[in-house]
Design an enzyme around this catalytic site. Sequence first.
Site, PDB file in Angstrom:
ATOM      1  N   CYS A 114      -2.210  40.042  16.474  1.00 13.92           N
ATOM      2  CA  CYS A 114      -1.258  39.085  15.894  1.00 13.92           C
ATOM      3  C   CYS A 114       0.163  39.231  16.418  1.00 13.92           C
ATOM      4  O   CYS A 114       0.991  38.343  16.213  1.00 13.92           O
ATOM      5  CB  CYS A 114      -1.256  39.204  14.379  1.00 13.92           C
ATOM      6  N   HIS A 254       5.202  36.178  12.000  1.00 14.27           N
ATOM      7  CA  HIS A 254       3.752  36.016  12.067  1.00 14.27           C
ATOM      8  C   HIS A 254       3.287  35.524  10.700  1.00 14.27           C
ATOM      9  O   HIS A 254       3.679  36.063   9.661  1.00 14.27           O
ATOM     10  CB  HIS A 254       3.095  37.358  12.418  1.00 14.27           C
ATOM     11  N   ASN A 284      -3.950  32.189   9.069  1.00 10.60           N
ATOM     12  CA  ASN A 284      -3.506  33.182  10.050  1.00 10.60           C
ATOM     13  C   ASN A 284      -4.152  32.868  11.399  1.00 10.60           C
ATOM     14  O   ASN A 284      -5.363  33.004  11.551  1.00 10.60           O
ATOM     15  CB  ASN A 284      -3.918  34.570   9.547  1.00 10.60           C
TER      16      ASN A 284
HETATM   17  O1  UT7 Z   1      -2.530  39.388  10.805  1.00  7.26           O
HETATM   18  C1  UT7 Z   1      -3.076  40.580  10.397  1.00  7.26           C
HETATM   19  C2  UT7 Z   1      -4.319  40.282   9.613  1.00  7.26           C
HETATM   20  N1  UT7 Z   1      -4.401  40.840   8.318  1.00  7.26           N
HETATM   21  C3  UT7 Z   1      -3.765  40.412   7.231  1.00  7.26           C
HETATM   22  O2  UT7 Z   1      -2.858  39.660   7.275  1.00  7.26           O
HETATM   23  C4  UT7 Z   1      -4.231  40.944   5.892  1.00  7.26           C
HETATM   24  C5  UT7 Z   1      -3.190  41.463   5.002  1.00  7.26           C
HETATM   25  N2  UT7 Z   1      -3.728  41.600   3.660  1.00  7.26           N
HETATM   26  C6  UT7 Z   1      -3.769  40.560   2.804  1.00  7.26           C
HETATM   27  O3  UT7 Z   1      -3.307  39.487   3.089  1.00  7.26           O
HETATM   28  C7  UT7 Z   1      -4.365  40.829   1.426  1.00  7.26           C
HETATM   29  O4  UT7 Z   1      -4.670  42.198   1.300  1.00  7.26           O
HETATM   30  C8  UT7 Z   1      -5.646  39.971   1.161  1.00  7.26           C
HETATM   31  C9  UT7 Z   1      -5.255  38.515   0.987  1.00  7.26           C
HETATM   32  C10 UT7 Z   1      -6.626  40.137   2.282  1.00  7.26           C
HETATM   33  C11 UT7 Z   1      -6.292  40.417  -0.136  1.00  7.26           C
HETATM   34  O5  UT7 Z   1      -5.380  40.329  -1.224  1.00  7.26           O
HETATM   35  P1  UT7 Z   1      -5.232  41.560  -2.238  1.00  7.26           P
HETATM   36  O6  UT7 Z   1      -4.273  41.149  -3.262  1.00  7.26           O
HETATM   37  O7  UT7 Z   1      -4.904  42.768  -1.406  1.00  7.26           O
HETATM   38  O8  UT7 Z   1      -6.662  41.621  -2.886  1.00  7.26           O
HETATM   39  P2  UT7 Z   1      -7.714  42.812  -2.892  1.00  7.26           P
HETATM   40  O9  UT7 Z   1      -8.259  43.042  -1.534  1.00  7.26           O
HETATM   41  O10 UT7 Z   1      -7.090  43.993  -3.606  1.00  7.26           O
HETATM   42  O11 UT7 Z   1      -8.854  42.209  -3.819  1.00  7.26           O
HETATM   43  C12 UT7 Z   1      -8.629  41.895  -5.173  1.00  7.26           C
HETATM   44  C13 UT7 Z   1      -9.908  41.295  -5.759  1.00  7.26           C
HETATM   45  C14 UT7 Z   1     -11.161  42.081  -5.443  1.00  7.26           C
HETATM   46  O12 UT7 Z   1     -12.004  42.034  -6.573  1.00  7.26           O
HETATM   47  P3  UT7 Z   1     -12.089  43.279  -7.571  1.00  7.26           P
HETATM   48  O13 UT7 Z   1     -12.546  44.444  -6.738  1.00  7.26           O
HETATM   49  O14 UT7 Z   1     -10.686  43.450  -8.094  1.00  7.26           O
HETATM   50  O15 UT7 Z   1     -13.070  42.822  -8.587  1.00  7.26           O
HETATM   51  C15 UT7 Z   1     -11.821  41.290  -4.328  1.00  7.26           C
HETATM   52  O16 UT7 Z   1     -13.226  41.436  -4.288  1.00  7.26           O
HETATM   53  O17 UT7 Z   1     -10.115  39.980  -5.195  1.00  7.26           O
HETATM   54  C16 UT7 Z   1     -11.456  39.872  -4.708  1.00  7.26           C
HETATM   55  N3  UT7 Z   1     -11.476  38.947  -3.575  1.00  7.26           N
HETATM   56  C17 UT7 Z   1     -11.642  37.629  -3.718  1.00  7.26           C
HETATM   57  N4  UT7 Z   1     -11.833  36.842  -4.786  1.00  7.26           N
HETATM   58  C18 UT7 Z   1     -11.963  35.508  -4.584  1.00  7.26           C
HETATM   59  C19 UT7 Z   1     -11.292  39.225  -2.259  1.00  7.26           C
HETATM   60  N5  UT7 Z   1     -11.361  38.102  -1.538  1.00  7.26           N
HETATM   61  C20 UT7 Z   1     -11.572  37.098  -2.412  1.00  7.26           C
HETATM   62  C21 UT7 Z   1     -11.714  35.706  -2.263  1.00  7.26           C
HETATM   63  N6  UT7 Z   1     -11.911  34.952  -3.364  1.00  7.26           N
HETATM   64  N7  UT7 Z   1     -11.657  35.079  -1.061  1.00  7.26           N
END
Ligand code: UT7
Length: 344
Positions: A114, A254, A284
């Site tokens: 990225c 980004h 992204n």
């Molecule tokens: O360019 C470089 C590429 N990478 C990135 O930009 C990623 C950077 N990270 C992020 O943007 C965030 O970490 C995410 C958007 C990927 C995730 O957000 P988060 O607030 O860190 O959520 P999390 O991973 O802590 O997940 C929270 C909950 C989980 O459920 P439990 O374990 O709390 O029950 C996940 O299973 O959200 C759940 N979850 C979803 N729910 C509905 C994860 N993905 C989804 C989804 N829809 N698509």
Amino acid sequence: MPRHAAVTGWGHYAPEKVLTNRDLEGMLDTSDEWIRTRTGICERRIAAHDETTSTMCAIAAQRALDKAHMAAIDLDLIICATTTPDTLMPATACLVQDSIGAANAGAFDLNTACTGFVYGLVMASQFIQSGAYDRVLVVGGETLSRFLNWQDRTTCILFGDGAGAVVLEATEDESGLLSFVLGSQGSGGPLLTIAGGGAAKPASPETVAAGDHYLYMRGNEIFKFAVRSMVQAAGEALTKAGLTQEDVRVVVPHQANVRILRATQEALGLPWESVFVNVDRYGNTSAASVGIALSECADLGMLRPGDNLLFIAFGGGLTWASAVMRWADVDAIVAAREESPNVI
Ligand code: UT7
């Protein structure tokens, strides 16, 4: 005479097909509400069957050349930033070179995920400032949709396809890059990876069965790294340029997650209004994202001669990058070139 590398042309391309959060609700266990509140993304573009990274890059590149009133034959070099090349070999940059007819240009790919577009801007500027080349095309493009596991809701909702390009050219005008910071931390590589298909894990029925050809990410850890690295790099780049936050007119970041952008903006003490955001419309797009964002800023007339732009990016590798650029008097540079094409 000091040589500077000014952006004099820009262009972007996004595939026609729009995939909305509502569409995703029908495909897997997610919701528009979750995606919007956690990422800020509303929709993303998906490449058609006959589109690839090189075809999208070629369109963006041609648009950038048209904007610069420059012929492809006059390019000295093409740098293509991508993590999703058409093929491992040849380089996607060579496919773009052929497609646009840049018969006098060298061409190579750059893979820093990225951060690729910012790395490309920095590299192009070095070629120009050193006197080696006069006209360099930087293009960033991705077809991430082909590397996503559409059953994995933690990754597939985040990414999109597209391409962005700029033409940089030598000028005596006080413009172009004022400073930059590039960083890497390879130990974090496993946090964001496409592990299969390379020399370490050549494609085989086993790698395909294991899904090693898909993008894998530990989003939470990347989130923290993103804010930390961009804040630090941006601060260093501003100091190197002898500027402060007040001197920045537009931040071109980004586009990964609006929460990451908010946290970074707050930590840097920059006004939110100065941060350009289009992640809601494209998701992204990795190496394409800064290129598309810059092209949209320029199209919208947000960039005036003398404005200071701050680029910030993070990505797989892990890598990070920041650069400060002074926007050139593009019309004056293009007019001067058209008047005396062989002078610089
Ligand atoms: O360019 C470089 C590429 N990478 C990135 O930009 C990623 C950077 N990270 C992020 O943007 C965030 O970490 C995410 C958007 C990927 C995730 O957000 P988060 O607030 O860190 O959520 P999390 O991973 O802590 O997940 C929270 C909950 C989980 O459920 P439990 O374990 O709390 O029950 C996940 O299973 O959200 C759940 N979850 C979803 N729910 C509905 C994860 N993905 C989804 C989804 N829809 N698509």
